[in-house]
Design an enzyme around this catalytic site. Structure first.
Site, short mmCIF file in Angstrom:
data_model
loop_
_atom_site.label_atom_id
_atom_site.label_comp_id
_atom_site.label_asym_id
_atom_site.label_seq_id
_atom_site.Cartn_x
_atom_site.Cartn_y
_atom_site.Cartn_z
N LYS A 1 10.30 -54.92 -12.99
CA LYS A 1 10.06 -56.37 -13.00
C LYS A 1 10.68 -57.08 -11.79
CE LYS A 1 9.23 -57.33 -17.89
NZ LYS A 1 8.76 -56.00 -18.24
N ARG B 1 -3.10 -51.53 -16.39
CA ARG B 1 -3.91 -50.79 -17.35
C ARG B 1 -4.90 -51.75 -18.01
NH1 ARG B 1 -1.74 -53.07 -21.80
NH2 ARG B 1 0.50 -53.46 -21.86
N GLU C 1 16.50 -64.48 -15.58
CA GLU C 1 15.42 -65.37 -15.17
C GLU C 1 15.50 -66.67 -15.98
OE1 GLU C 1 11.19 -63.80 -14.02
OE2 GLU C 1 11.17 -64.29 -16.15
#
Length: 455
Positions: free
Chosen positions: A116, A303, A200
């Site tokens: 991430k 995906r 974050e």
């Protein structure tokens, strides 16, 4: 076109991939665990191979067994579905090194987006908006505290290698941060083998909106609209709809352009999803219910997504077919320069779980009668007489409805939920009946806290 395809997955997604493969005249090969031997995806495949016991590590994540099955059946390509090995870059590399076609993005794109922090940094460099946060892992608790002080509370503590809503915690102050940091780091080490932690900015009132992208064989990246995914429990989706009722035409243009830039930044091929947070004005809703024009990159799923059917219905495409065409080096079935959405679609995830607390409730299926009718589609992994075991995700089926308008889709969803006759395991159909009468949901002005407010 590919002639033979091994589906390295189970349940509804394996069954759904097999359906498209057979429509295209492709020999479909299933792999399954001992526990899944009697499920529809196994019997509907042209050939099936047992790859191990119920434990996913010994079956659906068993790379050696899956590759052996591909070799013994003469498979030309492997489609990983979602979950299990679908975002495992090493598996993708191994598949291609074995001379097989990988139906998915390049391994380097999976690697780039799998962390991430690295993904955030890449997106920021590409001009994609990212929320305030750390550009390097918080090496220890002191670093996490310092980062949070600079970002401003509340903060989200996230496993850098996490995904699917796992490995996250919210801290509203330093005391909470100290607890969440240790908890998330320990979980990340145990689940992902990587204890790296990202700090974050956390937005208490936020919408979860994502964009479907497709990297074509000729190198172009196109966006097939957005999906609203804000109906969630424990950071995991329950309902998705397209288009998002929160996204204006101007904002949609910005969303899609950012998603295309994100895909281009990693040379993306095949199907993927760029997930974003849409933040309402002043981190709360205004009285008029209008949202802000501010959105941030969350992550990229390299995906096919669980919720891909809503995009299929709105854009009139079969995303699995498009995946196979990209993997085979073929052009898409549609004109990339003339993509246009039509109508509205909603997906409800039918899980074997308590509709109040959402706790798993597997069991033998005594009754299974799917709803039918105009604008109703069911992608299911089970039939009457099957057993939902505790070894895998609780998803039993996806109920997808479509209509000319959102209101029409909701009415069809109400009728379809009422007509879905399912007994045996615990089931969340009663929750959807409640949601579809909820004024907040009906207004379209809802956020990721809607389920907790209903409870």
């Amino acid at each position: 076109m590919i002639e033979s395809l091994l589906v390295a997955n189970r349940g509804e997604i394996a069954r759904r991939i097999i359906r498209t493969a057979k429509r295209l005249g492709i020999r479909a090969i299933a792999v399954h665990s001992e526990a899944d031997a009697g499920l529809p995806f196994v019997t509907e495949a042209d050939e099936a191979v047992c790859v191990g016991p119920a434990n996913p590590a010994q079956s659906y994540r068993n790379v050696e067994a899956i590759l052996a099955a591909a070799k013994s059946t003469g498979a030309q390509a492997i489609h990983p579905g979602y979950g299990f090995l679908s975002e495992n870059a090493d598996f993708a590399r191994t598949v291609e090194a074995s001379g097989l076609i990988w139906v998915g993005p390049r391994a380097d794109a999976i690697t780039a987006m799998g962390d991430k922090i690295n993904a955030r940094n890449l997106m920021a460099a590409a001009g994609v908006p990212v929320a305030p946060g750390t550009t390097d892992p918080a090496a220890d608790l002191d670093a996490a505290v310092a980062a949070a002080a600079e970002i401003g509370y509340p903060v989200m503590v996230k496993a850098a290698a996490g995904g699917g809503g796992m490995g996250m915690g919210v801290a509203t102050d330093e005391t909470a941060l100290r607890t969440e940091y240790d908890k998330v780091r320990s979980f990340a080490e145990r689940m992902f083998g990587d204890g790296s932690v990202l700090i974050e900015r956390y937005f208490p009132r936020v919408r979860h909106v994502e964009v479907q992208i497709l990297g074509l064989a000729d190198g172009r990246v196109v966006a097939l609209g957005e999906r609203e995914c804000s109906v969630q429990r424990r950071n995991q989706k329950l309902v998705e709809e397209s288009p998002s009722p929160a996204v204006s035409p101007e904002l949609r243009e910005r969303f899609l352009a950012a998603a295309v830039r994100a895909g281009e930044a990693v040379g993306y091929r095949n199907a993927g999803t760029v997930e974003c947070l849409l933040v309402p004005r002043q981190r709360d809703f205004e009285e008029d219910g209008a949202g802000s024009e501010e959105f941030f990159f969350l992550e990229m799923n390299t995906r096919l997504q669980v919720e891909h059917p809503v995009t299929e219905l709105v854009y009139g495409v079969d995303l699995v077919e498009e995946q196979l065409r990209v993997a085979a080096g073929l052009a898409p079935t549609f004109d990339p320069d003339a993509l246009a959405p039509r109508g509205h679609a909603i997906e409800l995830r039918i899980n074997a779980e308590d509709p109040k607390r959402f706790l798993p409730g597997p069991g033998a299926i005594k009754t299974w009668v799917e709803p039918t009718g105009e604008g109703v589609r069911v992608d299911s992994g089970y039939i009457e007489g099957n057993t939902v075991t505790p070894f895998y995700d609780s998803l039993m089926a996806k109920l997808i409805v479509s209509g000319a308008t959102r209101a029409e889709a909701i009415e069809r969803a109400k009728s379809a939920v009422a007509a879905f006759d399912l007994t045996g395991p615990k089931c969340n159909l009663p929750f959807f009946a409640e949601l579809l009468e909820n004024e907040e949901f009906l207004s379209g002005d809802y956020d990721t806290g809607i389920v907790s407010r209903m409870r």
